[in-house]
Design a protein around this motif. Structure first.
Motif, PDB file in Angstrom:
ATOM      1  N   GLN A 135      48.089  50.775  34.500  1.00 17.67           N
ATOM      2  CA  GLN A 135      46.664  51.093  34.452  1.00 17.67           C
ATOM      3  C   GLN A 135      45.865  49.908  33.910  1.00 17.67           C
ATOM      4  O   GLN A 135      44.779  49.614  34.402  1.00 17.67           O
ATOM      5  CB  GLN A 135      46.422  52.341  33.590  1.00 17.67           C
ATOM      6  CG  GLN A 135      45.040  52.908  33.743  1.00 17.67           C
ATOM      7  CD  GLN A 135      44.733  53.295  35.177  1.00 17.67           C
ATOM      8  OE1 GLN A 135      45.513  53.969  35.835  1.00 17.67           O
ATOM      9  NE2 GLN A 135      43.602  52.869  35.686  1.00 17.67           N
ATOM     10  N   ARG A 136      46.428  49.215  32.920  1.00 21.72           N
ATOM     11  CA  ARG A 136      45.752  48.012  32.403  1.00 21.72           C
ATOM     12  C   ARG A 136      45.662  46.949  33.491  1.00 21.72           C
ATOM     13  O   ARG A 136      44.639  46.282  33.633  1.00 21.72           O
ATOM     14  CB  ARG A 136      46.479  47.466  31.178  1.00 21.72           C
ATOM     15  CG  ARG A 136      46.225  48.267  29.914  1.00 21.72           C
ATOM     16  CD  ARG A 136      46.702  47.555  28.661  1.00 21.72           C
ATOM     17  NE  ARG A 136      48.123  47.258  28.652  1.00 21.72           N
ATOM     18  CZ  ARG A 136      49.084  48.099  28.266  1.00 21.72           C
ATOM     19  NH1 ARG A 136      48.764  49.304  27.838  1.00 21.72           N
ATOM     20  NH2 ARG A 136      50.354  47.740  28.280  1.00 21.72           N
ATOM     21  N   TYR A 137      46.729  46.780  34.261  1.00 22.73           N
ATOM     22  CA  TYR A 137      46.701  45.808  35.357  1.00 22.73           C
ATOM     23  C   TYR A 137      45.634  46.179  36.377  1.00 22.73           C
ATOM     24  O   TYR A 137      44.901  45.325  36.856  1.00 22.73           O
ATOM     25  CB  TYR A 137      48.055  45.719  36.058  1.00 22.73           C
ATOM     26  CG  TYR A 137      49.148  45.072  35.259  1.00 22.73           C
ATOM     27  CD1 TYR A 137      48.886  44.106  34.289  1.00 22.73           C
ATOM     28  CD2 TYR A 137      50.472  45.420  35.466  1.00 22.73           C
ATOM     29  CE1 TYR A 137      49.906  43.522  33.561  1.00 22.73           C
ATOM     30  CE2 TYR A 137      51.502  44.837  34.749  1.00 22.73           C
ATOM     31  CZ  TYR A 137      51.214  43.884  33.801  1.00 22.73           C
ATOM     32  OH  TYR A 137      52.220  43.315  33.090  1.00 22.73           O
ATOM     33  N   LEU A 138      45.566  47.453  36.708  1.00 20.75           N
ATOM     34  CA  LEU A 138      44.562  47.900  37.679  1.00 20.75           C
ATOM     35  C   LEU A 138      43.157  47.757  37.120  1.00 20.75           C
ATOM     36  O   LEU A 138      42.226  47.407  37.843  1.00 20.75           O
ATOM     37  CB  LEU A 138      44.826  49.353  38.081  1.00 20.75           C
ATOM     38  CG  LEU A 138      46.111  49.599  38.867  1.00 20.75           C
ATOM     39  CD1 LEU A 138      46.334  51.091  39.054  1.00 20.75           C
ATOM     40  CD2 LEU A 138      46.080  48.876  40.199  1.00 20.75           C
ATOM     41  N   GLY A 139      43.001  48.030  35.824  1.00 25.58           N
ATOM     42  CA  GLY A 139      41.697  47.899  35.180  1.00 25.58           C
ATOM     43  C   GLY A 139      41.241  46.459  35.071  1.00 25.58           C
ATOM     44  O   GLY A 139      40.053  46.171  35.089  1.00 25.58           O
ATOM     45  N   ASN A 140      42.187  45.545  34.988  1.00 22.33           N
ATOM     46  CA  ASN A 140      41.848  44.125  34.890  1.00 22.33           C
ATOM     47  C   ASN A 140      41.726  43.479  36.258  1.00 22.33           C
ATOM     48  O   ASN A 140      41.582  42.273  36.349  1.00 22.33           O
ATOM     49  CB  ASN A 140      42.920  43.377  34.070  1.00 22.33           C
ATOM     50  CG  ASN A 140      42.893  43.784  32.620  1.00 22.33           C
ATOM     51  OD1 ASN A 140      41.879  44.246  32.127  1.00 22.33           O
ATOM     52  ND2 ASN A 140      44.008  43.622  31.942  1.00 22.33           N
ATOM     53  N   GLY A 141      41.752  44.275  37.292  1.00 25.45           N
ATOM     54  CA  GLY A 141      41.683  43.738  38.644  1.00 25.45           C
ATOM     55  C   GLY A 141      40.281  43.471  39.121  1.00 25.45           C
ATOM     56  O   GLY A 141      40.056  43.285  40.311  1.00 25.45           O
ATOM     57  N   ASN A 142      39.331  43.450  38.200  1.00 22.05           N
ATOM     58  CA  ASN A 142      37.956  43.191  38.610  1.00 22.05           C
ATOM     59  C   ASN A 142      37.826  41.763  39.131  1.00 22.05           C
ATOM     60  O   ASN A 142      38.241  40.822  38.478  1.00 22.05           O
ATOM     61  CB  ASN A 142      36.999  43.385  37.444  1.00 22.05           C
ATOM     62  CG  ASN A 142      37.015  44.811  36.940  1.00 22.05           C
ATOM     63  OD1 ASN A 142      37.366  45.717  37.677  1.00 22.05           O
ATOM     64  ND2 ASN A 142      36.670  45.004  35.693  1.00 22.05           N
ATOM     65  N   VAL A 143      37.251  41.648  40.289  1.00 18.15           N
ATOM     66  CA  VAL A 143      37.095  40.336  40.909  1.00 18.15           C
ATOM     67  C   VAL A 143      35.678  39.869  40.662  1.00 18.15           C
ATOM     68  O   VAL A 143      34.727  40.609  40.866  1.00 18.15           O
ATOM     69  CB  VAL A 143      37.386  40.416  42.430  1.00 18.15           C
ATOM     70  CG1 VAL A 143      37.171  39.067  43.079  1.00 18.15           C
ATOM     71  CG2 VAL A 143      38.791  40.925  42.660  1.00 18.15           C
TER      72      VAL A 143
END
Length: 147
Positions: A135-143
């Motif tokens: 979830q942290r990885y997905l949350g940090n996926g902001n481009v």
């Protein structure tokens, strides 16, 4: 040591279940589509996970699978063992023509230590730990786009 496809796919499926916000069953084909896994193979894995008591199956048009326990109480070791059996990087106890008594062998002792280290990591990592990290990885996926 290399985990089999069976273990890797099973971990992905269990992670997908842990990351669902719903307590409603998730169909195998939905898990397969989201994880890009072959549905027929995944069904076999889910049966093994059900037999191990890690997931619960519900039949019917709204059927599928849910975790049998809280994700925090399921370890990676349990998942891998359910799919592959005991975790061992090497078992030299049955090696033919070994010139050393296996009980007094430095190489065997090395294998035991390495196996214990790997097993310790798998046992210490819960499904919830993996879900939180994912979830942290997905949350940090902001481009960010710059013009």
């Amino acid at each position: 040591m290399k985990l089999s496809t069976r273990a890797r796919y099973g971990l992905r499926a269990m992670l997908a279940l842990a990351m669902t916000d719903s307590t409603e069953p998730v169909m195998t084909r939905e898990i397969a589509a989201s994880q890009k896994l072959p549905a027929t193979y995944l069904e076999q894995l889910m049966l093994a996970l059900r037999k191990a008591g890690l997931v619960v199956a519900t039949r019917g048009s709204k059927g599928g699978y849910v975790l049998a326990h809280e994700a925090a109480s399921v370890t990676v070791a349990q998942i891998i063992e359910a799919l592959e059996g005991p975790i061992e990087i090497a078992d030299c106890g049955n090696v033919a023509d070994c010139p050393t008594d296996s009980e007094h062998c430095a190489i065997r002792n090395l294998y035991i230590q390495a196996n214990d280290a790997v097993y310790s990591v798998f046992r210490a990592t819960s499904l919830q730990d993996l879900a939180d990290q994912q979830q942290r990885y997905l949350g940090n996926g902001n481009v960010m786009y710059y013009i």
